[in-house]
Design a protein around this motif. Structure first.
Motif, PDB file in Angstrom:
ATOM      1  N   SER A  71       0.773  -1.192  -0.164  1.00  0.00           N
ATOM      2  CA  SER A  71      -0.089  -0.046  -0.109  1.00  0.00           C
ATOM      3  C   SER A  71       0.792   1.277   0.016  1.00  0.00           C
ATOM      4  CB  SER A  71      -0.783   0.107   1.303  1.00  0.00           C
ATOM      5  OG  SER A  71      -0.061  -0.140   2.665  1.00  0.00           O
ATOM      6  N   HIS A  72       2.205   1.189   0.503  1.00  0.00           N
ATOM      7  CA  HIS A  72       3.033   2.216   0.659  1.00  0.00           C
ATOM      8  C   HIS A  72       4.187   2.273  -0.324  1.00  0.00           C
ATOM      9  CE1 HIS A  72       0.112   4.242   3.371  1.00  0.00           C
ATOM     10  NE2 HIS A  72       0.464   3.167   3.963  1.00  0.00           N
ATOM     11  N   ARG A 327       1.677   5.187  -9.065  1.00  0.00           N
ATOM     12  CA  ARG A 327       0.341   5.127  -8.134  1.00  0.00           C
ATOM     13  C   ARG A 327      -0.817   5.561  -9.238  1.00  0.00           C
ATOM     14  NH1 ARG A 327      -0.415   5.317  -3.064  1.00  0.00           N
ATOM     15  NH2 ARG A 327       1.654   6.479  -2.569  1.00  0.00           N
ATOM     16  N   SER A 329      -5.067   6.229 -10.187  1.00  0.00           N
ATOM     17  CA  SER A 329      -6.135   7.187  -9.906  1.00  0.00           C
ATOM     18  C   SER A 329      -6.991   6.372  -8.779  1.00  0.00           C
ATOM     19  CB  SER A 329      -6.818   7.817 -10.721  1.00  0.00           C
ATOM     20  OG  SER A 329      -7.429   6.869 -11.643  1.00  0.00           O
ATOM     21  N   ASN A 330      -6.852   4.819  -8.892  1.00  0.00           N
ATOM     22  CA  ASN A 330      -7.718   4.232  -7.995  1.00  0.00           C
ATOM     23  C   ASN A 330      -7.067   3.743  -6.715  1.00  0.00           C
ATOM     24  OD1 ASN A 330      -6.067   2.139  -8.964  1.00  0.00           O
ATOM     25  ND2 ASN A 330      -7.475   1.000 -10.055  1.00  0.00           N
ATOM     26  N   GLN A 331      -6.029   4.384  -6.462  1.00  0.00           N
ATOM     27  CA  GLN A 331      -5.111   4.143  -5.578  1.00  0.00           C
ATOM     28  C   GLN A 331      -4.365   3.135  -5.408  1.00  0.00           C
ATOM     29  OE1 GLN A 331      -4.499   6.726  -3.394  1.00  0.00           O
ATOM     30  NE2 GLN A 331      -5.788   7.953  -4.668  1.00  0.00           N
ATOM     31  N   LYS A 332      -4.389   2.196  -6.211  1.00  0.00           N
ATOM     32  CA  LYS A 332      -3.593   0.831  -6.797  1.00  0.00           C
ATOM     33  C   LYS A 332      -2.132   1.222  -6.903  1.00  0.00           C
ATOM     34  CE  LYS A 332      -7.207  -2.318  -7.617  1.00  0.00           C
ATOM     35  NZ  LYS A 332      -7.772  -3.382  -8.480  1.00  0.00           N
ATOM     36  N   ILE A 333      -1.062   0.441  -6.533  1.00  0.00           N
ATOM     37  CA  ILE A 333       0.211   0.679  -6.949  1.00  0.00           C
ATOM     38  C   ILE A 333       0.882  -0.322  -7.667  1.00  0.00           C
ATOM     39  CG2 ILE A 333       2.590   0.976  -5.941  1.00  0.00           C
ATOM     40  CD1 ILE A 333       1.361   2.664  -3.406  1.00  0.00           C
ATOM     41  N   CYS A 351      -0.580  -4.571 -10.991  1.00  0.00           N
ATOM     42  CA  CYS A 351      -0.695  -4.268  -9.667  1.00  0.00           C
ATOM     43  C   CYS A 351      -0.988  -5.708  -9.308  1.00  0.00           C
ATOM     44  CB  CYS A 351      -1.879  -3.441  -9.441  1.00  0.00           C
ATOM     45  SG  CYS A 351      -1.632  -1.747 -10.116  1.00  0.00           S
ATOM     46  N   THR A 367      -1.286   8.739 -11.464  1.00  0.00           N
ATOM     47  CA  THR A 367      -1.322   9.958 -10.920  1.00  0.00           C
ATOM     48  C   THR A 367       0.292  10.264  -9.967  1.00  0.00           C
ATOM     49  OG1 THR A 367      -2.056   8.823  -8.790  1.00  0.00           O
ATOM     50  CG2 THR A 367      -3.850   9.863 -10.336  1.00  0.00           C
ATOM     51  N   GLU A 368       1.130   9.312 -10.121  1.00  0.00           N
ATOM     52  CA  GLU A 368       2.255   9.589  -9.510  1.00  0.00           C
ATOM     53  C   GLU A 368       3.108   8.501  -9.939  1.00  0.00           C
ATOM     54  OE1 GLU A 368       3.941  10.109  -4.813  1.00  0.00           O
ATOM     55  OE2 GLU A 368       2.178   9.494  -5.174  1.00  0.00           O
TER      56      GLU A 368
END
Length: 373
Positions: A71-72, A327, A329-333, A351, A367-368
């Motif tokens: 997650s991080h 990362r 936009s759905n917060q998946k990495i 992912c 997004t990142e």
């Protein structure tokens, strides 16, 4: 090196050449990549039958497992040997120090030029910037390093240095001579000196510009040209300052020039100027990711730019970020595992055990860009 079948491949083996999809154009896994379980899955997905690998398997082979992203922090980062992480951190630190030195030198020199009319030694200033290109011949790593530099500085001086580095890199991709690559770097370095004659309250304004303010800021290409002309700077460098906002379809400014009317080096600067500006923070918006900028180029129309230069820039830039952690936009990495040549700004991202094709899942975007240190 030796060639083995896909069934014989094991995690920890290192590729001895770039691995492409069956069409021979899509880069799947770059040379020198340590294979993981997920990389092997990717090769299965694209029906790769055999691979050239290095004969020697690194000591870390037994630790090269699944590269699932938590997650991080991407899990594969925690699996990197301590020496690898330390070397990576040290490399970034050293580059930041060199970047800072070059930035300070350039800022003082250009400010003296604008404010005190001191002599301009183009070669001396340029040599400070060109030294930042010493990345053992790996020009693609400049793009990666500039991600870290974005956190360091977003001033007009940094923008000029970044554009210079990008221009030099693009010129190499286009197989220019060393002399012309050097000239491309000079064009990028001095392209925006006219901005320094525009009042800070306009340049740094957080909201939309008024028509009068827009008119003032649009004078900076001509002011830059005249300033460089006054000090006898190379004509090509001056034309890049004058023409770096012109577009091949005539939609640019200040003179609405078209295609052959625009200096060839200015065409390179136009592309690199836009890319760096859009991937940098500005008072009125946050920085965009490299893939968002690539998609922007594709959406606004490639006819605005020199065809060979823009296609070379987009494809090479996209391939640079292959295997980069991101990362969504759905917060998946996950990480970029495949570049869609028809939609360079919309790659396939893995992912965990899920492959997300952004060219089809248009409601999801990158997004990142996550650092690998």
């Amino acid at each position: 090196m030796k060639k083995i079948t896909l069934e014989q491949l094991k995690p920890g083996m290192v590729t001895a050449e770039d691995i492409y999809a069956m069409n021979g154009q899509q880069l799947l896994v770059p040379k020198g990549t340590t294979l993981t379980e997920l990389k092997l899955q990717l090769l299965h997905v694209f029906s790769i039958r055999s691979v050239w690998i290095d004969d020697e398997i690194p000591d870390s082979a037994e630790n090269a497992g699944d590269t699932y992203f938590g997650s991080h922090v991407p899990d594969f980062i925690s699996k990197l040997p301590d020496k690898v992480r330390e070397a990576r951190t040290q490399e970034i630190k050293e580059y930041k120090e060199a970047y800072s030195e070059g930035l300070n030198y350039f800022q003082v020199a250009v400010n003296n030029l604008v404010e005190k009319n001191t002599d301009l030694n183009v070669d001396t200033i340029l040599n400070q910037t060109v030294s930042l290109l010493d990345t053992k011949g790996r020009y693609s790593s400049i793009l990666e390093m500039l991600i870290y530099m974005k956190e360091y500085d977003s001033s007009i001086y940094a923008h000029c240095i970044n554009t210079s580095l990008l221009c030099n890199m693009l010129a190499h991709w286009l197989d220019y001579s060393e002399e012309d690559c050097h000239l491309a770097a000079a064009c990028g370095l001095f392209h925006d000196v006219g901005q320094l004659t525009v009042p800070d309250e306009i340049v740094q304004k957080p909201g939309p510009l008024t028509p009068q303010e827009r008119e003032i800021i649009n004078t900076h290409p001509e002011k830059g040209y005249e300033l460089l002309k006054e000090f006898g700077v190379n004509e090509t460098v001056r034309l890049s300052a004058l023409m770096h906002h012109e577009k091949c379809d005539g939609s640019g400014y200040p003179r609405q020039l078209k295609d052959e009317q625009i200096d060839p080096f200015a065409k390179l600067v136009t592309i690199c100027n836009i890319y760096d500006a859009m991937t940098s923070d500005r008072p009125y918006r946050k920085a965009m990711t490299p893939f968002a900028v690539l998609e922007h180029f594709e959406m606004v129309g490639l006819s605005k730019f020199d065809a060979r230069a823009i296609l070379t820039f987009l494809e090479n830039t996209a391939n640079t970020y292959l295997n980069c952690p991101v990362r969504l936009s759905n917060q998946k990495i996950g990480y970029v595992v495949f570049i869609n040549r028809s939609r360079l700004g919309r790659p396939i991202v893995q992912c965990g055990d899920e492959f997300i094709d952004l060219s089809k899942q248009k409601d999801i975007m990158i997004t990142e860009m996550l650092p690998v240190v």
